[in-house]
Write a protein that holds these residues in place. Structure first.
Motif, short mmCIF file in Angstrom:
data_model
loop_
_atom_site.label_atom_id
_atom_site.label_comp_id
_atom_site.label_asym_id
_atom_site.label_seq_id
_atom_site.Cartn_x
_atom_site.Cartn_y
_atom_site.Cartn_z
N ARG A 165 0.83 -1.21 0.00
CA ARG A 165 0.00 0.00 0.00
C ARG A 165 0.86 1.26 0.00
NH1 ARG A 165 -2.98 -3.23 3.64
NH2 ARG A 165 -2.02 -2.21 5.42
N ILE A 166 1.92 1.26 0.82
CA ILE A 166 2.80 2.43 0.88
C ILE A 166 3.45 2.67 -0.48
CG2 ILE A 166 4.90 3.38 1.91
CD1 ILE A 166 4.18 1.89 4.48
N SER A 167 3.82 1.58 -1.16
CA SER A 167 4.51 1.72 -2.45
C SER A 167 3.65 2.44 -3.48
CB SER A 167 4.91 0.34 -2.99
OG SER A 167 3.78 -0.38 -3.46
N GLN A 168 2.33 2.33 -3.34
CA GLN A 168 1.43 2.99 -4.29
C GLN A 168 1.19 4.45 -3.95
OE1 GLN A 168 0.45 1.24 -7.16
NE2 GLN A 168 2.08 0.06 -6.17
N ARG A 169 1.51 4.83 -2.72
CA ARG A 169 1.29 6.22 -2.29
C ARG A 169 2.57 7.05 -2.29
NH1 ARG A 169 -1.56 3.66 2.04
NH2 ARG A 169 0.08 4.36 3.47
N VAL A 170 3.71 6.39 -2.07
CA VAL A 170 4.97 7.10 -1.90
C VAL A 170 5.94 6.63 -2.99
CG1 VAL A 170 6.84 7.68 -0.33
CG2 VAL A 170 4.54 7.20 0.57
N GLY A 171 6.14 7.47 -3.98
CA GLY A 171 6.98 7.10 -5.12
C GLY A 171 8.41 6.76 -4.73
N ALA A 172 8.98 7.52 -3.81
CA ALA A 172 10.36 7.28 -3.40
C ALA A 172 10.50 5.92 -2.73
CB ALA A 172 10.83 8.39 -2.47
N PHE A 173 9.53 5.56 -1.88
CA PHE A 173 9.56 4.25 -1.21
C PHE A 173 9.48 3.14 -2.25
CE2 PHE A 173 7.26 0.61 0.55
CZ PHE A 173 8.05 0.28 1.65
N ASN A 174 8.61 3.32 -3.24
CA ASN A 174 8.46 2.30 -4.28
C ASN A 174 9.76 2.12 -5.06
OD1 ASN A 174 6.72 0.48 -5.91
ND2 ASN A 174 7.17 1.95 -7.53
N LYS A 175 10.39 3.24 -5.43
CA LYS A 175 11.59 3.19 -6.26
C LYS A 175 12.80 2.68 -5.49
CE LYS A 175 14.54 6.08 -9.20
NZ LYS A 175 14.75 7.43 -9.78
N LEU A 176 12.96 3.15 -4.25
CA LEU A 176 14.18 2.86 -3.50
C LEU A 176 14.09 1.60 -2.65
CD1 LEU A 176 15.06 6.50 -2.37
CD2 LEU A 176 16.01 5.22 -4.30
N VAL A 177 12.87 1.21 -2.27
CA VAL A 177 12.72 0.07 -1.34
C VAL A 177 11.91 -1.07 -1.96
CG1 VAL A 177 11.88 -0.67 0.91
CG2 VAL A 177 12.90 1.60 0.65
N TRP A 178 10.67 -0.77 -2.37
CA TRP A 178 9.74 -1.85 -2.72
C TRP A 178 10.12 -2.58 -4.01
CZ3 TRP A 178 7.02 -4.25 0.54
CH2 TRP A 178 5.96 -5.08 0.15
N GLU A 179 10.39 -1.82 -5.07
CA GLU A 179 10.79 -2.45 -6.33
C GLU A 179 12.08 -3.26 -6.17
OE1 GLU A 179 10.05 -2.25 -9.94
OE2 GLU A 179 7.97 -1.91 -9.39
N PRO A 180 13.14 -2.70 -5.57
CA PRO A 180 14.36 -3.49 -5.40
C PRO A 180 14.16 -4.73 -4.53
CG PRO A 180 14.83 -1.15 -5.13
CD PRO A 180 13.35 -1.28 -5.19
#
Length: 519
Positions: free
Chosen positions: A156-171
């Motif tokens: 859920r956070i990854s869909q709201r916070v772009g930086a979290f998605n790019k730096l944490v969730w996707e990797p």
């Protein structure tokens, strides 16, 4: 497939370093301190009716026995209720048991479990549902629920916070779970689920649709374990040494066989012969057996000038709500002109539907809710196969089985499934692939695009809406996808669930492997 006392130390002959192993041991110890130690507990199970899919798929649910009576799965197959004969029925199956070990993590692993149960039932076996997260007081179940909650929160956070998605969730979802070292802690934590297997005969065929139930079964000494790997991107997360591994695509087969990229610092030993099979896509018998009829109906609808039917299936985490709102808003003018119909399944997340009503102007007056259970959904879907449908229809139910299986029922009477490239990537219905939630999902869209039964993954909203406009203007695009679905069906590409059950029962693949698609 011998059980081992400690599978966290190595994976297919590739040793874990001592620091990795010690971290795995510490992970298990932390969970024991947090959730208690029930390793000496004797868990008795009994078979009970399964909501919704019990009658449809012949599934029996394994639950804690309140009176402590040991489980009596039909040891004598002649005592089992005889499943109805189908064109897939195996001679001599006569209701023999197959256990489907699973967990709820989003909807995906439940959906794959339903495909396995459906295939087993069609082949003449009795499927038993073992949800390792469902046992309230078991330590292993508590660990699984805790980890699932963390994953859902991250999604859920990854869909709201772009930086979290790019730096944490996707990797994490593409490279973190890929590492061989990640497997060690999972193997240790899976040991906590062993007490749940006390009553289960070790030789019963067993299919795990998530790696934790597969690992747990191996630790418990089960001898006929198949680990049905869901993802098309090789990750050490999905390895359960001691089981037979299955994958849905040729690229996944080669990648997993070589343990591709799971330790960049060294060349790993490959998986040994007989430990991995390419089976094809895991799809329910009800969908596979009706491919020709359903594709014919789609062609008649869309090429005959009828409204294009879109099925929007919103994941359990309720991710991508803004994108789904934009899609519904874009489709409403088509709906009002009788050129499109929209089905929205929000699963068991009523708040997702409430949010759509608030954010999409005019949706409330157009939408008809279907919130009265699976019988209502089944009646609607059956009538819609050959009948006329108009407007926007919403589907929601607090029961998880209804929440998941409603999309299966609605797929047959839909023309386009709008979905992220998750487990739906492998289903025989034309698909519009929206942006992924987690890097590992990207290769699901690649598979669908190459088979031709789905679009490539679309990264932004404008691209998705443009594709919808193309479907509306150029109906031949959906006819093209139906042609590819029928080609794939003839090649056996959607027969993976039958082959998984075959492997669990026989220990080797006796059914024909998928062939190359006709050109």
């Amino acid at each position: 497939m011998e059980s081992s006392t400690d599978r966290a130390r190595s994976v297919f002959g590739n040793e874990q370093d001592d620091a990795t192993y010690q971290k795995a041991v510490q992970s298990k110890e932390r969970y024991l301190r947090r959730f208690g130690d029930d390793s000496k507990t004797v868990c008795h199970l009994s078979a009970a009716p399964t909501p919704v899919i019990g009658e449809m798929l012949g599934v029996r649910n394994l639950v804690i026995s309140p009176d402590g009576t040991p489980l009596d799965i039909y040891a004598d197959a002649t005592q089992a209720p005889k499943p109805p004969a189908t064109d897939r029925t195996v001679e001599g199956a006569t209701g023999a048991p197959v256990i489907v070990g699973n967990i709820r993590m989003g909807f995906g692993h439940y959906r794959i479990s339903m495909a396995m149960a459906s295939a087993a039932h069609a082949m003449g076996y009795t499927p038993y549902w073992l949800d390792l997260a469902s046992f309230k007081d078991a330590t292993g179940s508590k660990v699984i629920r805790y980890q699932n909650d963390l994953y859902s929160k991250g999604s859920r956070i990854s869909q709201r916070v772009g930086a979290f998605n790019k730096l944490v969730w996707e990797p994490l979802n593409s490279e973190g779970f890929r590492k061989l070292s990640y497997n060690a802690a999972d193997q240790k934590n899976a040991e906590l689920c062993v007490p749940l297997f006390h009553d289960i005969d070790k030789d019963i065929p067993y299919v795990g649709t998530h790696v934790w139930p597969s690992q747990a079964a191996v630790h418990a000494g089960m001898t006929h374990v198949v680990n049905a790997i869901p993802d098309n991107w090789p990750m050490a997360l999905h390895l359960a040494e001691g089981s037979i591994h299955t994958v849905q695509t040729p690229s996944a087969y080669l990648g997993y066989h070589q343990l591709r990229g799971m330790d960049p610092a060294r060349q790993l030993k490959p998986m040994p012969e007989g430990s991995i099979y390419y089976t094809g896509h895991y799809v329910d018998h009800e969908l596979v057996s009706n491919i020709p009829a359903d594709c014919s109906r789609r062609r008649n609808r869309v090429m005959g000038g009828g409204p294009v039917r879109y099925l929007l299936s919103v994941g359990g985490a309720g991710a991508q709500q803004e994108l789904f709102a934009a899609i519904v808003e874009h489709l409403l003018p088509y709906v009002r002109r009788g050129e499109a119909v929209v089905f929205v399944n929000v699963g068991d997340h009523k708040k997702v539907w409430d949010a759509l009503l608030k954010s999409v102007d005019g949706l409330r007056s157009e939408a008809l809710p279907h919130f009265e259970g699976i019988d209502e959904v089944a009646r609607f879907a059956t009538a819609a196969l050959d009948g006329d449908v108009s407007g926007v229809h919403a589907f929601c139910d607090k029961d998880i089985f209804t929440a998941v299986y409603s999309s299966n029922l609605l797929m047959r009477c839909s023309d386009v499934l709008v979905t992220k490239p998750s487990e739906f990537s492998f289903y025989p219905v034309p698909k519009l692939m929206i942006h992924r939630v987690g890097g590992h999902e990207a290769w699901g869209a690649i598979r669908a695009a190459e088979v031709g039964d789905g679009t490539y993954e679309m990264d932004d909203t404008a691209e998705v809406l443009s594709m919808i406009d193309s479907f509306q203007r150029e109906r031949g695009l959906l006819g093209f996808m139906c042609d590819r679905i029928e080609d794939a069906a003839k090649a056996g590409i959607y027969d993976g669930a039958y082959r998984v059950i075959d492997l669990a029962v026989n220990g080797t693949q006796t059914l024909p492997a998928p062939r190359a698609m006709a050109r």
